[in-house]
Design a protein around this motif. Structure first.
Motif, short mmCIF file in Angstrom:
data_model
loop_
_atom_site.label_atom_id
_atom_site.label_comp_id
_atom_site.label_asym_id
_atom_site.label_seq_id
_atom_site.Cartn_x
_atom_site.Cartn_y
_atom_site.Cartn_z
N GLU A 87 1.06 -1.05 0.32
CA GLU A 87 0.10 -0.21 0.00
C GLU A 87 0.84 1.11 -0.05
OE1 GLU A 87 -4.43 0.57 1.53
OE2 GLU A 87 -3.09 0.26 3.35
N GLY A 88 0.64 2.21 -0.62
CA GLY A 88 1.49 3.28 -0.76
C GLY A 88 2.18 3.19 -2.30
N LYS A 89 2.94 1.71 -2.64
CA LYS A 89 3.98 1.86 -3.12
C LYS A 89 3.27 1.02 -4.51
CE LYS A 89 6.81 -0.01 -0.10
NZ LYS A 89 7.62 -1.40 0.99
N LEU A 90 1.71 0.86 -4.50
CA LEU A 90 1.16 0.23 -5.80
C LEU A 90 0.18 0.88 -6.33
CD1 LEU A 90 2.40 -3.83 -6.01
CD2 LEU A 90 3.08 -2.02 -7.39
N THR A 91 -1.04 1.28 -6.72
CA THR A 91 -2.13 1.59 -7.54
C THR A 91 -2.92 0.77 -6.68
OG1 THR A 91 -2.75 1.22 -8.94
CG2 THR A 91 -1.33 3.38 -8.74
N ASP A 92 -4.15 1.38 -6.27
CA ASP A 92 -5.43 0.44 -5.58
C ASP A 92 -5.45 -0.35 -7.50
OD1 ASP A 92 -5.41 1.29 -3.62
OD2 ASP A 92 -7.04 2.68 -3.96
N GLU A 93 -4.99 -0.04 -9.07
CA GLU A 93 -5.73 -0.76 -9.81
C GLU A 93 -4.30 -1.80 -9.69
OE1 GLU A 93 -6.28 0.42 -14.09
OE2 GLU A 93 -5.98 2.10 -13.37
N GLN A 94 -3.48 -1.16 -9.41
CA GLN A 94 -2.60 -1.73 -9.81
C GLN A 94 -2.17 -3.17 -9.03
OE1 GLN A 94 1.31 0.85 -9.36
NE2 GLN A 94 1.72 0.01 -11.17
N ILE A 95 -2.74 -3.34 -7.32
CA ILE A 95 -2.33 -4.08 -6.36
C ILE A 95 -4.11 -5.41 -7.03
CG2 ILE A 95 -3.80 -4.61 -4.23
CD1 ILE A 95 -2.34 -2.35 -3.39
N ARG A 96 -5.11 -4.43 -7.69
CA ARG A 96 -6.11 -5.72 -8.14
C ARG A 96 -5.53 -5.86 -9.27
NH1 ARG A 96 -8.79 -0.96 -7.11
NH2 ARG A 96 -8.93 -0.24 -9.10
N GLN A 97 -4.84 -5.33 -10.30
CA GLN A 97 -4.08 -5.94 -11.31
C GLN A 97 -3.50 -7.33 -11.15
OE1 GLN A 97 -2.31 -3.30 -13.05
NE2 GLN A 97 -4.30 -2.92 -14.90
N ALA A 98 -2.70 -7.53 -9.95
CA ALA A 98 -1.60 -8.71 -8.88
C ALA A 98 -2.52 -9.44 -8.60
CB ALA A 98 -1.28 -7.84 -8.04
N VAL A 99 -3.48 -9.19 -7.51
CA VAL A 99 -4.71 -10.36 -7.12
C VAL A 99 -5.21 -11.31 -8.63
CG1 VAL A 99 -6.70 -10.38 -6.16
CG2 VAL A 99 -5.19 -8.75 -5.36
N ALA A 100 -5.93 -10.37 -9.32
CA ALA A 100 -5.95 -11.07 -10.72
C ALA A 100 -4.80 -12.27 -11.41
CB ALA A 100 -6.09 -10.35 -12.39
N TYR A 101 -3.51 -11.78 -11.24
CA TYR A 101 -2.29 -12.32 -11.72
C TYR A 101 -2.29 -13.42 -10.66
CZ TYR A 101 1.66 -14.11 -14.16
OH TYR A 101 2.27 -15.01 -14.59
N VAL A 102 -2.71 -13.32 -8.99
CA VAL A 102 -1.82 -14.83 -8.44
C VAL A 102 -3.35 -15.41 -8.38
CG1 VAL A 102 -1.97 -15.34 -6.11
CG2 VAL A 102 -0.49 -12.86 -7.00
N LEU A 103 -4.29 -14.56 -8.66
CA LEU A 103 -5.48 -15.72 -8.37
C LEU A 103 -5.09 -16.99 -10.31
CD1 LEU A 103 -8.55 -14.10 -7.57
CD2 LEU A 103 -7.34 -16.21 -6.37
N GLU A 104 -5.02 -15.90 -10.64
CA GLU A 104 -4.75 -17.04 -12.42
C GLU A 104 -3.49 -18.41 -12.33
OE1 GLU A 104 -5.46 -18.55 -16.12
OE2 GLU A 104 -6.48 -16.80 -14.60
N LEU A 105 -2.65 -17.68 -11.52
CA LEU A 105 -0.96 -17.95 -11.42
C LEU A 105 -1.39 -19.51 -10.74
CD1 LEU A 105 1.80 -16.13 -10.32
CD2 LEU A 105 1.59 -17.61 -12.24
N SER A 106 -2.62 -19.57 -9.38
CA SER A 106 -2.79 -20.35 -8.47
C SER A 106 -4.43 -21.65 -9.30
CB SER A 106 -3.48 -19.65 -7.30
OG SER A 106 -4.64 -20.87 -6.86
N ARG A 107 -4.08 -21.02 -10.28
CA ARG A 107 -5.46 -21.62 -11.13
C ARG A 107 -4.82 -22.49 -11.90
NH1 ARG A 107 -8.51 -16.38 -11.74
NH2 ARG A 107 -10.52 -16.67 -10.26
N ALA A 108 -3.36 -21.63 -12.54
CA ALA A 108 -2.91 -23.24 -13.47
C ALA A 108 -1.80 -23.79 -12.72
CB ALA A 108 -1.71 -21.60 -14.03
N GLY A 109 -1.26 -23.26 -11.30
CA GLY A 109 -1.13 -24.26 -10.25
C GLY A 109 -1.76 -25.31 -9.88
N ALA A 110 -3.19 -25.34 -10.04
CA ALA A 110 -4.43 -26.12 -9.52
C ALA A 110 -4.51 -27.63 -10.61
CB ALA A 110 -5.89 -25.91 -9.34
N ALA A 111 -4.62 -26.26 -12.01
CA ALA A 111 -4.34 -27.82 -12.90
C ALA A 111 -2.96 -28.73 -13.56
CB ALA A 111 -4.59 -26.74 -14.34
N ALA A 112 -1.94 -27.66 -12.88
CA ALA A 112 -0.40 -28.06 -12.91
C ALA A 112 -0.29 -29.27 -11.91
CB ALA A 112 0.46 -27.83 -12.85
N GLY A 113 -0.89 -29.96 -11.06
CA GLY A 113 -1.42 -29.93 -9.48
C GLY A 113 -0.45 -29.83 -8.78
N GLY A 114 -0.51 -28.11 -8.96
CA GLY A 114 0.03 -27.70 -7.79
C GLY A 114 2.33 -27.58 -8.28
#
Length: 132
Positions: A87-114
């Motif tokens: 907070e204060g280093k990234l904008t609100d929008e950048q934080i939301r974008q990072a969250v979306a990407y982390v969730l995509e990594l997580s989904r991809a990890g689930a598909a690859a068995g982690g």
């Protein structure tokens, strides 16, 4: 004539896939710049800096919290030892974008068995809901 032009503009909408792809691409850039030094570029957390911390792995299905978008956003904003706050280093929008990407990594990890590389084509849809 102006009316016809205005009407044709209203009918055209932006495809949702393009907006999602753009958000994920922005999230990936932020992740690689701000997060990969600890979480690794593929999200597995196997880095010199963070490999000893169990929650550095973002693709194994183990979260410090419930793994919801809100909880991930809170973690990024506030940090929690040893993770710094952004907070204060990234904008609100950048934080939301990072969250979306982390969730995509997580989904991809689930598909690859982690295991293995969790990075996927940004145009590809996730493998279902939040796994963590």
């Amino acid at each position: 004539m102006l009316t016809l032009l205005a009407m044709s503009c209203r009918q055209a909408t932006l495809p949702e896939a393009d907006a999602r792809t753009g958000e994920l691409a922005a999230g990936q850039r932020i992740f690689l710049r701000k997060c990969a030094s600890c979480h690794n570029s593929n999200g597995d957390g196997k880095t010199v800096t963070a490999s000893r911390f169990p929650y550095a792995n973002l693709i194994d299905g183990v979260w410090r919290s419930d793994g919801s978008p809100e909880a991930i956003e809170r973690q990024i904003r506030r940090g929690r030892d040893p993770m710094p706050k952004f907070e204060g280093k990234l904008t609100d929008e950048q934080i939301r974008q990072a969250v979306a990407y982390v969730l995509e990594l997580s989904r991809a990890g689930a598909a690859a068995g982690g295991k293995g590389s969790a990075l996927r084509s940004l145009g590809e849809e996730g493998a279902g809901g939040v796994k963590r």
